[in-house]
Design a protein around this motif. Structure first.
Motif, PDB file in Angstrom:
ATOM      1  N   SER A 187       1.148  -3.623  13.283  1.00  0.00           N
ATOM      2  CA  SER A 187      -0.201  -2.889  12.191  1.00  0.00           C
ATOM      3  C   SER A 187       0.628  -1.184  12.813  1.00  0.00           C
ATOM      4  CB  SER A 187      -0.900  -3.341  12.425  1.00  0.00           C
ATOM      5  OG  SER A 187      -1.085  -4.925  11.993  1.00  0.00           O
ATOM      6  N   ALA A 188       0.666  -1.371  14.083  1.00  0.00           N
ATOM      7  CA  ALA A 188       0.563  -0.395  15.349  1.00  0.00           C
ATOM      8  C   ALA A 188       1.717   0.980  14.467  1.00  0.00           C
ATOM      9  CB  ALA A 188      -0.018  -0.455  16.567  1.00  0.00           C
ATOM     10  N   TRP A 189       3.159  -0.070  14.256  1.00  0.00           N
ATOM     11  CA  TRP A 189       4.777   0.502  13.832  1.00  0.00           C
ATOM     12  C   TRP A 189       4.014   1.348  13.118  1.00  0.00           C
ATOM     13  CZ3 TRP A 189       6.946  -0.874   9.977  1.00  0.00           C
ATOM     14  CH2 TRP A 189       8.416  -0.214   9.718  1.00  0.00           C
ATOM     15  N   LEU A 190       3.474  -0.063  11.589  1.00  0.00           N
ATOM     16  CA  LEU A 190       3.414   0.750  10.491  1.00  0.00           C
ATOM     17  C   LEU A 190       2.363   1.612  10.592  1.00  0.00           C
ATOM     18  CD1 LEU A 190       3.898  -0.228   8.146  1.00  0.00           C
ATOM     19  CD2 LEU A 190       1.652  -1.217   7.290  1.00  0.00           C
ATOM     20  N   TYR A 229      -3.476 -11.809   2.653  1.00  0.00           N
ATOM     21  CA  TYR A 229      -2.628 -10.814   2.701  1.00  0.00           C
ATOM     22  C   TYR A 229      -3.082 -10.127   5.291  1.00  0.00           C
ATOM     23  CZ  TYR A 229      -1.464  -8.767  -1.009  1.00  0.00           C
ATOM     24  OH  TYR A 229      -0.446  -7.926  -2.407  1.00  0.00           O
ATOM     25  N   CYS A 230      -2.319 -10.375   6.421  1.00  0.00           N
ATOM     26  CA  CYS A 230      -2.498  -9.939   7.470  1.00  0.00           C
ATOM     27  C   CYS A 230      -3.192  -8.670   7.188  1.00  0.00           C
ATOM     28  CB  CYS A 230      -1.303 -10.735   8.650  1.00  0.00           C
ATOM     29  SG  CYS A 230       0.262 -10.237   7.642  1.00  0.00           S
ATOM     30  N   THR A 231      -2.970  -8.103   8.510  1.00  0.00           N
ATOM     31  CA  THR A 231      -3.395  -6.545   8.863  1.00  0.00           C
ATOM     32  C   THR A 231      -1.785  -6.209   7.919  1.00  0.00           C
ATOM     33  OG1 THR A 231      -5.024  -7.428  10.374  1.00  0.00           O
ATOM     34  CG2 THR A 231      -4.365  -5.019   9.941  1.00  0.00           C
ATOM     35  N   PHE A 232      -1.233  -6.494   8.775  1.00  0.00           N
ATOM     36  CA  PHE A 232       0.330  -5.735   8.802  1.00  0.00           C
ATOM     37  C   PHE A 232       0.699  -5.211   6.779  1.00  0.00           C
ATOM     38  CE2 PHE A 232       4.815  -5.233   7.638  1.00  0.00           C
ATOM     39  CZ  PHE A 232       4.691  -4.056   8.675  1.00  0.00           C
ATOM     40  N   GLU A 233       0.676  -6.502   5.983  1.00  0.00           N
ATOM     41  CA  GLU A 233       0.262  -6.783   4.913  1.00  0.00           C
ATOM     42  C   GLU A 233      -0.297  -5.976   3.788  1.00  0.00           C
ATOM     43  OE1 GLU A 233       2.596 -11.136   4.364  1.00  0.00           O
ATOM     44  OE2 GLU A 233       0.901 -10.884   4.597  1.00  0.00           O
ATOM     45  N   THR A 234      -1.932  -5.938   4.373  1.00  0.00           N
ATOM     46  CA  THR A 234      -2.838  -4.906   4.085  1.00  0.00           C
ATOM     47  C   THR A 234      -2.437  -3.452   3.953  1.00  0.00           C
ATOM     48  OG1 THR A 234      -4.756  -6.744   4.860  1.00  0.00           O
ATOM     49  CG2 THR A 234      -5.088  -4.187   3.883  1.00  0.00           C
ATOM     50  N   GLY A 235      -2.025  -3.393   4.699  1.00  0.00           N
ATOM     51  CA  GLY A 235      -0.994  -1.475   5.070  1.00  0.00           C
ATOM     52  C   GLY A 235      -0.129  -1.519   4.028  1.00  0.00           C
ATOM     53  N   ALA A 236       1.000  -1.913   4.023  1.00  0.00           N
ATOM     54  CA  ALA A 236       2.325  -1.902   3.442  1.00  0.00           C
ATOM     55  C   ALA A 236       1.556  -1.972   1.709  1.00  0.00           C
ATOM     56  CB  ALA A 236       2.801  -3.694   3.628  1.00  0.00           C
ATOM     57  N   GLN A 237       0.872  -2.743   1.851  1.00  0.00           N
ATOM     58  CA  GLN A 237       0.206  -3.218   0.066  1.00  0.00           C
ATOM     59  C   GLN A 237      -0.216  -1.936  -0.337  1.00  0.00           C
ATOM     60  OE1 GLN A 237       0.209  -4.892  -2.959  1.00  0.00           O
ATOM     61  NE2 GLN A 237       1.918  -6.502  -1.170  1.00  0.00           N
ATOM     62  N   ARG A 238      -1.544  -1.237   0.380  1.00  0.00           N
ATOM     63  CA  ARG A 238      -1.953   0.216   0.157  1.00  0.00           C
ATOM     64  C   ARG A 238      -1.135   1.291   0.223  1.00  0.00           C
ATOM     65  NH1 ARG A 238      -7.710   1.005   3.106  1.00  0.00           N
ATOM     66  NH2 ARG A 238      -7.265   2.633   1.524  1.00  0.00           N
ATOM     67  N   LEU A 239       0.108   1.175   1.666  1.00  0.00           N
ATOM     68  CA  LEU A 239       0.720   2.553   1.064  1.00  0.00           C
ATOM     69  C   LEU A 239       1.762   2.640  -0.408  1.00  0.00           C
ATOM     70  CD1 LEU A 239       2.961   1.864   4.023  1.00  0.00           C
ATOM     71  CD2 LEU A 239       1.946   4.001   3.506  1.00  0.00           C
ATOM     72  N   GLY A 240       1.732   1.287  -1.218  1.00  0.00           N
ATOM     73  CA  GLY A 240       2.494   2.301  -2.831  1.00  0.00           C
ATOM     74  C   GLY A 240       4.265   2.657  -1.996  1.00  0.00           C
ATOM     75  N   GLU A 241       3.907   3.077  -3.480  1.00  0.00           N
ATOM     76  CA  GLU A 241       5.251   4.200  -3.440  1.00  0.00           C
ATOM     77  C   GLU A 241       4.462   4.947  -3.297  1.00  0.00           C
ATOM     78  OE1 GLU A 241       7.313   3.338  -6.665  1.00  0.00           O
ATOM     79  OE2 GLU A 241       8.319   1.229  -6.440  1.00  0.00           O
ATOM     80  N   GLY A 242       6.024   6.347  -2.511  1.00  0.00           N
ATOM     81  CA  GLY A 242       5.300   7.410  -2.496  1.00  0.00           C
ATOM     82  C   GLY A 242       4.487   7.948  -1.262  1.00  0.00           C
ATOM     83  N   GLY A 243       4.156   6.891  -0.113  1.00  0.00           N
ATOM     84  CA  GLY A 243       2.534   7.178   0.475  1.00  0.00           C
ATOM     85  C   GLY A 243       3.215   7.393   1.892  1.00  0.00           C
ATOM     86  N   LEU A 244       4.736   7.471   2.283  1.00  0.00           N
ATOM     87  CA  LEU A 244       4.969   7.759   3.128  1.00  0.00           C
ATOM     88  C   LEU A 244       5.113   8.399   3.878  1.00  0.00           C
ATOM     89  CD1 LEU A 244       8.593   5.524   3.228  1.00  0.00           C
ATOM     90  CD2 LEU A 244       6.337   4.429   3.207  1.00  0.00           C
ATOM     91  N   ALA A 245       4.677   8.924   6.085  1.00  0.00           N
ATOM     92  CA  ALA A 245       4.234  10.227   6.201  1.00  0.00           C
ATOM     93  C   ALA A 245       5.190  10.983   5.821  1.00  0.00           C
ATOM     94  CB  ALA A 245       3.501   9.612   7.519  1.00  0.00           C
ATOM     95  N   GLY A 246       6.288  10.130   6.229  1.00  0.00           N
ATOM     96  CA  GLY A 246       7.697  11.403   6.276  1.00  0.00           C
ATOM     97  C   GLY A 246       8.428  11.000   8.053  1.00  0.00           C
TER      98      GLY A 246
END
Length: 246
Positions: A187-190, A229-246
């Motif tokens: 999750s910290a990596w994500l 969902y584990c914490t990592f999966e929760t974060g990934a689901q919430r990001l969705g498409e186009g949600g990357l910090a770059g």
């Protein structure tokens, strides 16, 4: 709990009273006492624990044994930190046993009928509450098991996860529990890769320890387990498409 003094129960039972000895041991285990020497057990000096030791001391005398209840500010050879670690180690073992039971239950749940599922879940929840009641110093393992218990309760607890707007999460302080394992590390990596360009990570046992931080993989935190969902999966689901910090 911030114990400023300790309660020690010293006792002996007549030779041959195996049944009574086991009964006393089980009672001590249930109340969360830790053993520091043969037939010498320790609890934090709080009203509820004092009453439990008083009751047990009387039971020992009723069995024909001897018991002494002592209140001590300090224990030679044992610092407060060591005593706290002893309690947390004992609770960690209890939580580890419950964790195995929960994982087994989650693996079998789909093959169980509704009545079996409800009965076993009630038993596991009761066991968690009993351990939690004796978790005087908030063992970090308790949070792991609490989240696993929520997962065991099934998808009924899951809710629609809102998509994350990463622009609101830049340069933040992110808080999680000490001694991170795979979900927290991932999750910290994500967070650092896709959410916050300049995150700061801090560690504390509870979410309110650092008021301005964003807790993750902690009980009742926004970034934590949700449904299956584990914490990592929760974060990934919430990001969705186009949600990357770059």
């Amino acid at each position: 709990m911030r114990a400023t003094s300790w309660l020690l129960l010293l006792y002996s039972l007549p030779t041959g009273q195996k049944t009574e000895r086991v009964a006393i041991w089980r009672r001590l285990k249930k109340m969360g006492a830790v053993q520091i020497k043969t037939s010498t057990y320790l609890l934090p000096d709080e009203t509820a624990q004092y009453e439990q030791f008083q009751w047990l001391a009387q039971q020992i005398r009723d069995y024909g044994g001897d018991s002494t209840l002592v209140r001590a500010q300090e224990i030679e050879g044992l610092t407060k930190e060591k005593v706290t670690a002893m309690f947390n180690d004992a609770r960690a073992k209890d939580y580890a046993e419950l964790r195995r039971s929960l994982q087994s239950f989650i693996g079998r749940r789909k093959r169980m009928d509704a009545e079996e599922t409800a009965a076993e879940l009630e038993r596991l929840t009761r066991q968690f509450r009993e351990i939690r009641a004796a978790d005087f110093f908030d063992s970090p393992r308790g949070h792991d098991v609490a989240m696993l218990l929520r997962r065991a309760e099934g998808p009924k607890r899951a809710r629609q996860l809102e998509k994350l707007e990463v622009k609101h999460y830049q340069g933040k302080t992110w808080l999680t529990r000490p001694r991170p394992e795979i979900d927290r590390v991932g999750s910290a990596w994500l967070i650092s890769k896709f959410i916050d360009r300049k995150p700061k990570f801090v560690f504390a046992p509870t979410a309110d320890a650092v008021p301005d931080a964003i807790p993750f993989d902690m009980l009742d935190a926004e970034f934590s387990h949700h449904g299956n969902y584990c914490t990592f999966e929760t974060g990934a689901q919430r990001l969705g498409e186009g949600g990357l910090a770059g």
